[in-house]
Motif scaffolding. Structure first.
Motif, PDB file in Angstrom:
ATOM      1  N   LEU A  52       0.868  -1.307   0.069  1.00  0.00           N
ATOM      2  CA  LEU A  52       0.140  -0.060   0.087  1.00  0.00           C
ATOM      3  C   LEU A  52       0.619   1.365   0.114  1.00  0.00           C
ATOM      4  O   LEU A  52       0.575   2.422  -0.663  1.00  0.00           O
ATOM      5  CB  LEU A  52      -0.951   0.108   1.421  1.00  0.00           C
ATOM      6  CG  LEU A  52      -1.918  -0.928   1.393  1.00  0.00           C
ATOM      7  CD1 LEU A  52      -2.992  -0.813   2.493  1.00  0.00           C
ATOM      8  CD2 LEU A  52      -3.002  -0.742  -0.323  1.00  0.00           C
ATOM      9  N   GLU A  53       1.968   1.284   0.710  1.00  0.00           N
ATOM     10  CA  GLU A  53       2.646   2.382   0.885  1.00  0.00           C
ATOM     11  C   GLU A  53       3.923   2.311  -0.002  1.00  0.00           C
ATOM     12  O   GLU A  53       4.907   2.271   0.764  1.00  0.00           O
ATOM     13  CB  GLU A  53       3.211   2.651   2.510  1.00  0.00           C
ATOM     14  CG  GLU A  53       1.848   2.759   3.170  1.00  0.00           C
ATOM     15  CD  GLU A  53       2.205   2.713   4.731  1.00  0.00           C
ATOM     16  OE1 GLU A  53       2.476   3.632   5.284  1.00  0.00           O
ATOM     17  OE2 GLU A  53       2.117   1.475   5.344  1.00  0.00           O
ATOM     18  N   ARG A  54       3.710   2.615  -1.363  1.00  0.00           N
ATOM     19  CA  ARG A  54       4.903   2.490  -2.279  1.00  0.00           C
ATOM     20  C   ARG A  54       6.072   3.320  -1.920  1.00  0.00           C
ATOM     21  O   ARG A  54       7.324   2.874  -2.369  1.00  0.00           O
ATOM     22  CB  ARG A  54       4.436   2.671  -3.766  1.00  0.00           C
ATOM     23  CG  ARG A  54       5.291   2.299  -5.011  1.00  0.00           C
ATOM     24  CD  ARG A  54       4.697   2.678  -6.032  1.00  0.00           C
ATOM     25  NE  ARG A  54       3.742   1.817  -6.428  1.00  0.00           N
ATOM     26  CZ  ARG A  54       3.329   1.516  -7.481  1.00  0.00           C
ATOM     27  NH1 ARG A  54       3.679   1.943  -8.485  1.00  0.00           N
ATOM     28  NH2 ARG A  54       2.215   0.451  -7.810  1.00  0.00           N
ATOM     29  N   GLU A  55       5.826   4.427  -1.353  1.00  0.00           N
ATOM     30  CA  GLU A  55       7.019   5.391  -1.107  1.00  0.00           C
ATOM     31  C   GLU A  55       8.042   5.011   0.003  1.00  0.00           C
ATOM     32  O   GLU A  55       9.243   5.296   0.273  1.00  0.00           O
ATOM     33  CB  GLU A  55       6.516   6.641  -0.577  1.00  0.00           C
ATOM     34  CG  GLU A  55       5.839   6.721   0.698  1.00  0.00           C
ATOM     35  CD  GLU A  55       4.355   6.311   0.953  1.00  0.00           C
ATOM     36  OE1 GLU A  55       3.547   6.546   1.614  1.00  0.00           O
ATOM     37  OE2 GLU A  55       3.817   5.774  -0.220  1.00  0.00           O
ATOM     38  N   LEU A  56       7.719   3.755   0.680  1.00  0.00           N
ATOM     39  CA  LEU A  56       8.263   3.013   1.574  1.00  0.00           C
ATOM     40  C   LEU A  56       9.399   2.163   1.064  1.00  0.00           C
ATOM     41  O   LEU A  56      10.129   1.261   1.932  1.00  0.00           O
ATOM     42  CB  LEU A  56       7.575   2.509   2.885  1.00  0.00           C
ATOM     43  CG  LEU A  56       6.935   3.443   3.711  1.00  0.00           C
ATOM     44  CD1 LEU A  56       5.983   2.678   4.814  1.00  0.00           C
ATOM     45  CD2 LEU A  56       7.715   4.241   4.511  1.00  0.00           C
ATOM     46  N   PHE A  57       9.419   1.790  -0.160  1.00  0.00           N
ATOM     47  CA  PHE A  57       9.979   0.759  -0.787  1.00  0.00           C
ATOM     48  C   PHE A  57      10.931   1.087  -2.176  1.00  0.00           C
ATOM     49  O   PHE A  57      10.450   1.958  -2.711  1.00  0.00           O
ATOM     50  CB  PHE A  57       8.972  -0.358  -1.206  1.00  0.00           C
ATOM     51  CG  PHE A  57       8.279  -0.930  -0.114  1.00  0.00           C
ATOM     52  CD1 PHE A  57       8.942  -2.014   0.605  1.00  0.00           C
ATOM     53  CD2 PHE A  57       7.232  -0.386   0.194  1.00  0.00           C
ATOM     54  CE1 PHE A  57       8.166  -2.433   1.722  1.00  0.00           C
ATOM     55  CE2 PHE A  57       6.468  -0.821   1.225  1.00  0.00           C
ATOM     56  CZ  PHE A  57       6.963  -1.864   2.204  1.00  0.00           C
ATOM     57  N   GLU A  58      12.018   0.308  -2.057  1.00  0.00           N
ATOM     58  CA  GLU A  58      12.876   0.298  -3.211  1.00  0.00           C
ATOM     59  C   GLU A  58      12.913  -1.128  -3.814  1.00  0.00           C
ATOM     60  O   GLU A  58      13.028  -2.008  -3.148  1.00  0.00           O
ATOM     61  CB  GLU A  58      14.182   0.741  -2.913  1.00  0.00           C
ATOM     62  CG  GLU A  58      15.098   0.860  -4.216  1.00  0.00           C
ATOM     63  CD  GLU A  58      16.646   1.161  -3.863  1.00  0.00           C
ATOM     64  OE1 GLU A  58      17.368   1.315  -4.719  1.00  0.00           O
ATOM     65  OE2 GLU A  58      16.947   1.421  -2.477  1.00  0.00           O
TER      66      GLU A  58
ATOM     67  N   PRO B 256       1.776  -2.555   5.398  1.00  0.00           N
ATOM     68  CA  PRO B 256       0.846  -3.771   5.090  1.00  0.00           C
ATOM     69  C   PRO B 256       1.057  -4.278   3.428  1.00  0.00           C
ATOM     70  O   PRO B 256       1.680  -3.745   2.757  1.00  0.00           O
ATOM     71  CB  PRO B 256      -0.487  -2.931   4.827  1.00  0.00           C
ATOM     72  CG  PRO B 256      -0.313  -1.571   5.452  1.00  0.00           C
ATOM     73  CD  PRO B 256       1.051  -1.020   5.580  1.00  0.00           C
ATOM     74  N   VAL B 257       1.124  -5.354   3.663  1.00  0.00           N
ATOM     75  CA  VAL B 257       1.177  -6.383   2.339  1.00  0.00           C
ATOM     76  C   VAL B 257      -0.125  -6.644   1.892  1.00  0.00           C
ATOM     77  O   VAL B 257      -1.078  -7.083   2.573  1.00  0.00           O
ATOM     78  CB  VAL B 257       2.131  -7.402   2.669  1.00  0.00           C
ATOM     79  CG1 VAL B 257       1.965  -8.375   1.299  1.00  0.00           C
ATOM     80  CG2 VAL B 257       3.290  -7.159   2.891  1.00  0.00           C
ATOM     81  N   VAL B 258      -0.557  -6.497   0.552  1.00  0.00           N
ATOM     82  CA  VAL B 258      -1.773  -6.645   0.049  1.00  0.00           C
ATOM     83  C   VAL B 258      -1.988  -7.700  -1.031  1.00  0.00           C
ATOM     84  O   VAL B 258      -1.079  -7.752  -1.729  1.00  0.00           O
ATOM     85  CB  VAL B 258      -2.694  -5.352  -0.330  1.00  0.00           C
ATOM     86  CG1 VAL B 258      -2.828  -4.743   0.898  1.00  0.00           C
ATOM     87  CG2 VAL B 258      -2.171  -4.837  -1.448  1.00  0.00           C
TER      88      VAL B 258
ATOM     89  N   THR C 124      17.112  -8.317   5.523  1.00  0.00           N
ATOM     90  CA  THR C 124      16.688  -7.064   6.241  1.00  0.00           C
ATOM     91  C   THR C 124      15.063  -6.984   5.960  1.00  0.00           C
ATOM     92  O   THR C 124      14.515  -7.760   5.374  1.00  0.00           O
ATOM     93  CB  THR C 124      17.332  -5.832   5.324  1.00  0.00           C
ATOM     94  OG1 THR C 124      16.877  -4.558   5.972  1.00  0.00           O
ATOM     95  CG2 THR C 124      16.913  -5.954   3.981  1.00  0.00           C
ATOM     96  N   PRO C 125      14.255  -6.247   6.620  1.00  0.00           N
ATOM     97  CA  PRO C 125      12.746  -6.327   6.472  1.00  0.00           C
ATOM     98  C   PRO C 125      12.511  -5.914   4.836  1.00  0.00           C
ATOM     99  O   PRO C 125      12.919  -4.916   4.390  1.00  0.00           O
ATOM    100  CB  PRO C 125      12.277  -5.245   7.334  1.00  0.00           C
ATOM    101  CG  PRO C 125      13.511  -4.993   8.488  1.00  0.00           C
ATOM    102  CD  PRO C 125      14.872  -5.398   7.713  1.00  0.00           C
ATOM    103  N   HIS C 126      11.906  -6.946   4.361  1.00  0.00           N
ATOM    104  CA  HIS C 126      11.286  -6.805   2.859  1.00  0.00           C
ATOM    105  C   HIS C 126      10.507  -7.712   2.506  1.00  0.00           C
ATOM    106  O   HIS C 126      10.103  -8.631   3.233  1.00  0.00           O
ATOM    107  CB  HIS C 126      12.573  -6.895   1.821  1.00  0.00           C
ATOM    108  CG  HIS C 126      13.069  -8.349   1.867  1.00  0.00           C
ATOM    109  ND1 HIS C 126      13.734  -8.864   2.639  1.00  0.00           N
ATOM    110  CD2 HIS C 126      12.772  -9.165   0.988  1.00  0.00           C
ATOM    111  CE1 HIS C 126      13.931 -10.261   2.281  1.00  0.00           C
ATOM    112  NE2 HIS C 126      13.585 -10.433   1.180  1.00  0.00           N
ATOM    113  N   LEU C 127       9.586  -7.351   1.446  1.00  0.00           N
ATOM    114  CA  LEU C 127       8.727  -8.260   1.035  1.00  0.00           C
ATOM    115  C   LEU C 127       9.219  -8.966  -0.200  1.00  0.00           C
ATOM    116  O   LEU C 127       9.791  -8.208  -1.268  1.00  0.00           O
ATOM    117  CB  LEU C 127       7.426  -7.708   0.447  1.00  0.00           C
ATOM    118  CG  LEU C 127       6.406  -8.496  -0.182  1.00  0.00           C
ATOM    119  CD1 LEU C 127       5.911  -9.519   0.654  1.00  0.00           C
ATOM    120  CD2 LEU C 127       5.201  -7.641  -0.961  1.00  0.00           C
TER     121      LEU C 127
END
Length: 181
Positions: free
Chosen positions: A25-31, A87-89, A171-174
């Protein structure tokens, strides 16, 4: 990753393309980083020289053998995860096939590889089946965050869990993966 608009499945029945939304949901928090398998046995002798790059063409060091998905690194790492994570959706409508939760979620990189501080290196995950047998896998979820159970139906955008660092995770990631039938 879908059948094109004019493709047919093996049974000869035309299929509409399966479309996916972004699984966060929060695309700005990811690379996003895309895994590359540099295994010369699988990809030939020149594969060892393959350079890993993300979707923007920037070099990154996280290539490893048999990596079949896309990793979305949580900016801010464990600090962001501890503040509530992200959140992961579900990327598309489907039915939950399998889940696992309750595993240690602070696994991290060390000079010698990945360390889960003595805990088993088992990741928390959700697997969802979509139309025509496609499946999506959501790995390394935060301990206690899985919000669905096998058999649950879900629409695209339905919450599945939160980003963590469980299992073989530095590290924290999906880790998001799409598998064809």
């Amino acid at each position: 990753a879908s059948l094109g608009p004019h493709e047919v499945a093996e049974d000869g029945v035309p299929r509409a393309p399966l479309q996916f939304r972004f699984p966060l949901l929060e695309r700005e928090l990811f690379e996003q980083t895309v895994g590359v398998d540099p295994d010369p046995v699988v990809y030939g002798e020149g594969a060892a020289a393959v350079q890993c790059v993300n979707y923007d063409g920037r070099v990154f060091p996280w290539c490893y053998d048999e990596h079949d998905g896309s990793d979305y690194l949580l900016l801010g790492g464990f600090e962001t995860m501890d503040a509530g994570s992200a959140p992961v959706v579900a990327a598309a409508a489907g039915v939950v096939l399998d889940t696992l939760d309750g595993n240690y979620d602070r696994c991290h990189a060390t000079a010698d590889g990945i360390d889960c501080d003595g805990w088993p290196m088992i990741g928390n995950y959700v697997i969802v089946e979509h139309a025509d047998g496609w499946t999506t896998l959501y790995w390394h979820l935060q301990n206690g965050s899985v919000a669905v159970a096998p058999g649950d139906p879900g629409l695209a955008g339905h919450p599945l869990g939160k980003v963590g660092s469980s299992g073989y995770s530095s590290t924290p990631h999906l880790h998001f993966e799409l598998q064809d039938p």
